[in-house]
Scaffold this active site. Structure first.
Site, PDB file in Angstrom:
ATOM      1  N   CYS A  46      31.035  39.350  67.570  1.00  0.00           N
ATOM      2  CA  CYS A  46      31.663  40.613  67.061  1.00  0.00           C
ATOM      3  C   CYS A  46      30.764  41.913  67.437  1.00  0.00           C
ATOM      4  O   CYS A  46      31.100  43.063  67.727  1.00  0.00           O
ATOM      5  CB  CYS A  46      31.736  40.544  65.536  1.00  0.00           C
ATOM      6  SG  CYS A  46      30.289  40.040  64.910  1.00  0.00           S
ATOM      7  N   GLU A  81      34.444  41.500  57.060  1.00  0.00           N
ATOM      8  CA  GLU A  81      33.388  41.780  58.280  1.00  0.00           C
ATOM      9  C   GLU A  81      34.401  41.746  59.468  1.00  0.00           C
ATOM     10  O   GLU A  81      35.043  40.680  59.653  1.00  0.00           O
ATOM     11  CB  GLU A  81      32.603  40.627  58.253  1.00  0.00           C
ATOM     12  CG  GLU A  81      31.716  40.479  56.989  1.00  0.00           C
ATOM     13  CD  GLU A  81      30.671  41.551  56.860  1.00  0.00           C
ATOM     14  OE1 GLU A  81      30.454  42.134  57.526  1.00  0.00           O
ATOM     15  OE2 GLU A  81      30.161  41.541  55.492  1.00  0.00           O
TER      16      GLU A  81
HETATM   17  P1  NAD Z   1      41.931  36.623  62.711  1.00  0.00           P
HETATM   18  O1  NAD Z   1      41.963  37.888  61.844  1.00  0.00           O
HETATM   19  O2  NAD Z   1      43.098  36.334  63.708  1.00  0.00           O
HETATM   20  O3  NAD Z   1      42.033  35.297  61.731  1.00  0.00           O
HETATM   21  C1  NAD Z   1      40.791  34.942  60.956  1.00  0.00           C
HETATM   22  C2  NAD Z   1      41.096  34.215  59.841  1.00  0.00           C
HETATM   23  O4  NAD Z   1      42.200  34.824  59.050  1.00  0.00           O
HETATM   24  C3  NAD Z   1      41.482  32.709  60.229  1.00  0.00           C
HETATM   25  O5  NAD Z   1      41.169  31.725  59.590  1.00  0.00           O
HETATM   26  C4  NAD Z   1      43.123  33.184  59.743  1.00  0.00           C
HETATM   27  O6  NAD Z   1      43.795  31.659  59.770  1.00  0.00           O
HETATM   28  C5  NAD Z   1      42.997  33.742  58.705  1.00  0.00           C
HETATM   29  N1  NAD Z   1      44.260  34.654  58.438  1.00  0.00           N
HETATM   30  C6  NAD Z   1      45.119  35.168  59.261  1.00  0.00           C
HETATM   31  N2  NAD Z   1      46.278  35.815  58.356  1.00  0.00           N
HETATM   32  C7  NAD Z   1      45.842  35.665  57.282  1.00  0.00           C
HETATM   33  C8  NAD Z   1      46.087  36.348  56.004  1.00  0.00           C
HETATM   34  N3  NAD Z   1      47.373  37.106  55.965  1.00  0.00           N
HETATM   35  N4  NAD Z   1      45.430  35.987  54.808  1.00  0.00           N
HETATM   36  C9  NAD Z   1      44.190  35.388  54.896  1.00  0.00           C
HETATM   37  N5  NAD Z   1      44.093  34.766  55.928  1.00  0.00           N
HETATM   38  C10 NAD Z   1      44.556  35.044  57.133  1.00  0.00           C
HETATM   39  O7  NAD Z   1      40.461  36.774  63.589  1.00  0.00           O
HETATM   40  P2  NAD Z   1      40.129  35.575  64.765  1.00  0.00           P
HETATM   41  O8  NAD Z   1      40.785  36.353  65.969  1.00  0.00           O
HETATM   42  O9  NAD Z   1      40.015  34.435  64.198  1.00  0.00           O
HETATM   43  O10 NAD Z   1      38.430  36.362  64.885  1.00  0.00           O
HETATM   44  C11 NAD Z   1      38.148  37.227  65.929  1.00  0.00           C
HETATM   45  C12 NAD Z   1      37.879  38.644  65.100  1.00  0.00           C
HETATM   46  O11 NAD Z   1      36.758  38.294  64.035  1.00  0.00           O
HETATM   47  C13 NAD Z   1      37.333  39.838  66.072  1.00  0.00           C
HETATM   48  O12 NAD Z   1      37.990  40.837  65.792  1.00  0.00           O
HETATM   49  C14 NAD Z   1      35.788  39.716  65.737  1.00  0.00           C
HETATM   50  O13 NAD Z   1      35.321  41.031  65.838  1.00  0.00           O
HETATM   51  C15 NAD Z   1      35.842  39.165  64.227  1.00  0.00           C
HETATM   52  N6  NAD Z   1      34.510  39.230  63.767  1.00  0.00           N
HETATM   53  C16 NAD Z   1      33.779  40.010  63.022  1.00  0.00           C
HETATM   54  C17 NAD Z   1      32.378  39.479  62.770  1.00  0.00           C
HETATM   55  C18 NAD Z   1      31.623  40.505  61.740  1.00  0.00           C
HETATM   56  O14 NAD Z   1      30.683  40.014  61.028  1.00  0.00           O
HETATM   57  N7  NAD Z   1      31.955  41.625  61.354  1.00  0.00           N
HETATM   58  C19 NAD Z   1      31.990  38.546  63.063  1.00  0.00           C
HETATM   59  C20 NAD Z   1      32.722  37.697  63.865  1.00  0.00           C
HETATM   60  C21 NAD Z   1      33.964  38.048  64.297  1.00  0.00           C
END
Ligand code: NAD
Length: 484
Positions: free
Chosen positions: A270, A236
């Protein structure tokens, strides 16, 4: 760093800017150990009839209810005092309660028991077999809600679940697990680790299925790792959600809905409205009213429970937003109100920011902004507006505000997004228990739906059991098959 080293991460408080928490990062060995324990306990959990699991989840709901205020406070400390955080105890109760009501019917609806349509002498029945271990990896926005949106149905389905909150917003986890601890059967199959991307990678190595909410670049890495392991993943990801406002739309309705859709939770949602297309005939009046309403929005800097906008949860996001704005202004855009990152008591805030003179060459209209920014662009024909709305790599949600519900629907049918909200914005919560949807573009990958009762099907393998009640086919008769 070797496996044995204790690695820590500083956690910044979004309201004070101070580091007030240190996280100990789970090593790959710790993740593997927890995964093994969960996997062992899942055998009994998954074998239990659903009504028994529902009974246990009912007790969990009671424990969450007792702690709903502490849960809300912890989530609010993580986000910096987002409105939704203060409702997080109730939201969690709603998620659990919703699945108590919906899980059995959703599985029954997807199952089958009866004769084969192709071979009536064969009876067919379905068995749902849970994936043993599901990992859920969450983002820093709506941090608790988005992890539990996947974790709760997976538990109902009979999976064990290992979660990792974003390292930016980990405080809610302990508050929730105070409730989990009171329900030993659940504590055996529901656990967490803290850490960053390396911990997330270690989780994927131990899992049978991965649910991820976060950014597109991280989603891509996770998809590759899951592909290498040949395990399913549900991603997501981000959005750049448009709203179309037609010439005969009600201006009061349109400006109220667009303002909330763009700046609720400081725009760090999001499905925030991030692109506003307004019919040229009403553009100037719309912008004037939007600016007036935007200027009435208050920051919650002095009292987190008062005011409308909280600080940036993740400090670097303020720089991303400021850079997109500066680049847009350098390319000819005009900021009519807001636009400054303000440091107040150590927190980083921005007031609702209305921008005009934007175009699709600007990052502000292409990339996810995740800030309280309202960029407005005029259009001449509805066809042009639809083309602009669809000119994106994303496709999470979209919004249409028109003169009539019928006109809005006619446009909504042509917009590429997983959900289209008409005559309002932000109707996601109306969707959750009611229907599923699939995002378009890079906003969501993995099939199935995260919402609606069928979301529980993500967490089970559907097994078909077929019994021949007639005579088995004889190899000597095989040549007849082609004639039927
Ligand atoms: P991010 O991608 O930086 O990190 C998300 C998570 O992934 C964190 O817990 C992080 O520790 C983990 N992570 C990082 N690298 C990883 C890897 N290589 N393998 C496994 N896990 C890893 O995202 P963020 O900045 O925390 O969140 C914001 C983003 O989330 C925005 O782009 C937003 O649009 C999106 N978002 C999407 C939805 C949806 O339902 N579509 C909902 C809310 C937020």
């Amino acid at each position: 760093m070797s496996e044995g080293d204790l690695r820590t991460l500083p956690v910044r408080n979004p309201r004070t800017g101070e580091i007030d928490l240190t996280l100990t990062v789970a090593s790959a060995a710790e993740v593997a150990q927890k995964a093994a324990r969960l996997r062992e306990n899942q055998k009994a959990w998954g074998a239990m009839p659903l009504p028994a699991r529902i009974g246990i989840m009912q007790r969990f709901l009671g424990e969450v209810a007792k702690r709903k205020d502490a849960i809300a406070e912890a989530d609010a400390a993580d986000t910096g005092g987002c409105h939704t955080s203060y409702l997080q105890g109730f939201i969690t109760m709603g998620t659990i309660g919703g699945w108590i009501e919906d899980a059995q019917a959703a599985l029954d609806k997807a199952g089958y028991e009866g004769p084969s349509k192709a071979m009536p002498s064969v009876s067919v029945r379905t068995q749902f077999v849970p994936y043993p271990l599901v990992s859920v990896i969450g983002p820093w926005n709506a941090p608790m809600m988005l992890v539990l949106l996947d974790a709760i149905p997976a538990l109902f389905a009979g999976c064990a679940v290992l979660i990792k909150a974003s390292e930016v917003t980990p405080r809610w986890v302990e508050a929730l697990f105070e409730a989990v601890k009171q329900v030993p059967e659940l504590a055996g199959v529901f656990d967490y680790v803290h850490g960053d991307g390396s911990t997330g990678q270690a989780m994927i190595d131990e899992s049978d299925l991965v649910c991820f909410t976060g950014s597109v670049p991280t989603g891509r890495k996770i998809a590759v790792q899951c592909a290498q392991r040949l395990i399913p993943c549900y991603l997501e990801l981000g959005g750049k959600d448009p709203v179309i406002v037609t010439a005969d739309a009600d201006l009061e309705r349109a400006t109220t809905a667009v303002l909330r859709g763009g700046v609720h939770a400081n725009g760090m949602v999001c499905f925030s409205v991030e692109r506003i297309y307004v019919a040229r005939a009403i553009h100037d009046d719309f912008v004037k009213l939007l600016v007036e309403k935007a200027q009435k929005v208050r920051l919650n800097c002095d009292n987190p429970r008062a005011g409308h906008l909280h600080p940036f949860t993740f400090a670097p996001q303020a720089d991303i937003v400021a850079k997109q704005l500066a680049d847009a202004v350098a390319a000819g855009a005009t900021i009519l109100t807001g636009g400054e990152v303000e440091t107040i008591h150590g927190g980083l805030y921005m007031r609702p920011t209305v921008v005009t003179g934007v175009n699709h060459e600007m990052a502000l209209m292409k990339d996810e902004t995740f800030g309280p920014i309202l960029p407005v662009m005029p259009f001449d024909t509805v066809e042009e507006a639809i083309a602009l709305a669809n000119d994106t790599e994303f496709g999470l949600t979209a919004n249409v505000i028109a003169g009539s519900d019928e006109d809005a629907l006619a446009i909504g049918l042509q917009v590429n997004a997983g959900s289209v909200f008409m005559q309002d914005t932000f109707l996601t919560f109306a969707k959750n228990r009611t229907v599923g949807s699939n995002s378009f573009g890079v906003s969501g990958v993995g099939g199935g739906s995260r919402t609606g009762p069928e979301a529980i099907l993500r967490y089970v393998r559907r097994k078909a059991l077929l019994t021949q009640h007639g005579a088995p086919a004889d190899i000597q008769d095989d040549h007849h098959l082609g004639r039927h």
